[in-house]
Scaffold this motif. Structure first.
Motif: not given
Length: 349
Positions: A23-24, A68-75, A304-307
């Motif tokens: 997500x980040x 899938x990822x959770x709340x952040x990049x480590x979940x 997440x940024x579409x790049x």
């Protein structure tokens, strides 16, 4: 910078079931596989123009069908902590595997569907028991928008749930009914569903080389805008058995994967023909088709940024051989760095 494409050097040992970007961190993504593992990659871990970096492999007791990822990049879910590698069972479907998982960061909800014809909704912010929703048919595809859950099932059934209503149902301990119940616009089995980041609608695809674009708004005016189109087909010359004359026919492939661009709202489709195409949903046109891959496209994901666009490929059933399916040692992950306007549709601002 000109668009470029790299192939990940250490792909899964068996067929790829799903790809999910963090997500980040735009360069970080997870891959689930029939090899009984989840793989964590980061493209910034290697040298520029290199082949990416495998940060970790998380073994499971059975094939992993979704991630899938959770709340952040480590979940992440299947329920594992990427910093410790610890596996935790959060909910368990009875008698069948969890076929799809998705996480809503807006509502802190983990949603899983299973071939046991249930959907589990689990709040991750507390220790509440999951809300279990009985589905009318086997679920094939699952996708979330900021406010909706779309479940595509057998018999061309499609249920849409309101995420706020699911939260309220959990808090009150009440059963939850679908916000809308629809029949697919496509005539054959659904392969994939993906929600628009704008929260306005979704796209579905079928085994019969078609994609449908629909809107959540149930008004007659809005429903009149929905449409479907043919794709992932090739012209094939074959002889007519009766007169021996050669005729050209459509060779139809399943559309296995859909993914919406998080910035521009255009979407990508991937098929059993080994191609990926970019579509402008609003303008109803194909923007681009990439080079043909050597195998079937199993899954797609935008960063997440579409790049970046990640593509998971491997052998499929499309060649109609009688040999059993075997993708061991044949799975591949390719990541394309998109040009600045490559995924920008005609209607994008």
């Amino acid at each position: 910078m000109a668009p470029s494409q790299i192939e990940i050097a250490q792909p899964p040992a068996d067929a790829i079931s799903a790809i999910a970007f963090a997500p980040s961190t735009p360069t970080r993504f997870l891959v689930s596989s029939w090899s009984k593992s989840v793989y964590l990659y980061d493209m910034s871990g290697g040298e520029e123009g290199g082949e990416g970096c495998l940060l970790g492999e998380f073994e499971h007791p059975a094939p992993v069908l979704s991630v899938c990822f959770g709340d952040d990049d480590n979940e992440a879910y299947t329920g594992l902590d990427l910093s410790s590698g610890e596996l935790t069972v959060l909910t368990k479907h009875a008698g069948a595997p969890a076929s799809k998982v998705a996480y809503s960061r807006e509502h802190s909800l983990l949603i899983s569907t299973s071939w046991d014809m249930t959907m589990h909704i689990l709040p991750t912010s507390n220790s509440s028991s999951p809300l279990i929703v009985t589905l009318p048919a086997k679920p094939f595809a699952l996708s979330l928008s900021p406010s909706k859950v779309v479940v595509a099932m057998a018999a061309r059934l499609l249920h849409i749930y309101s995420l706020p209503s699911l939260v309220a149902g959990i808090q009150a301990g009440n059963p939850v009914e679908p916000w809308q119940m629809r029949e697919s616009s496509l005539k054959f089995m659904t392969r994939s569903v993906s929600c628009m980041p704008s929260d306005l609608g979704y796209a579905t695809s079928s085994v019969e080389g078609r994609v449908a674009v629909e809107w959540f708004d149930s008004s007659a005016e809005s429903q009149a805008r929905k449409y479907a189109f043919k794709c992932h087909r090739t012209l094939h010359a074959e002889k007519n058995e009766e007169d021996g004359k050669e005729e050209t026919v459509d060779l139809v492939y399943p559309v296995n994967a859909l993914a919406f661009h998080p910035v521009h709202g255009t979407f990508a489709s991937g098929g059993g023909d080994g191609t990926v195409a970019l579509w402008d949903a609003a303008a109803k046109r194909r923007m681009k088709q990439y080079q043909k891959f050597p195998d079937s496209v199993h899954c797609l994901a935008f960063s997440c940024d579409g790049k970046y666009l990640a593509v998971g490929i491997g052998p499929g059933f499309e060649d109609a051989t009688i040999n059993h399916y075997d993708a061991k040692g044949k799975a591949r992950i390719l990541v394309r760095e998109l040009g600045e306007n490559e995924a920008k549709g005609k209607s994008s601002k």
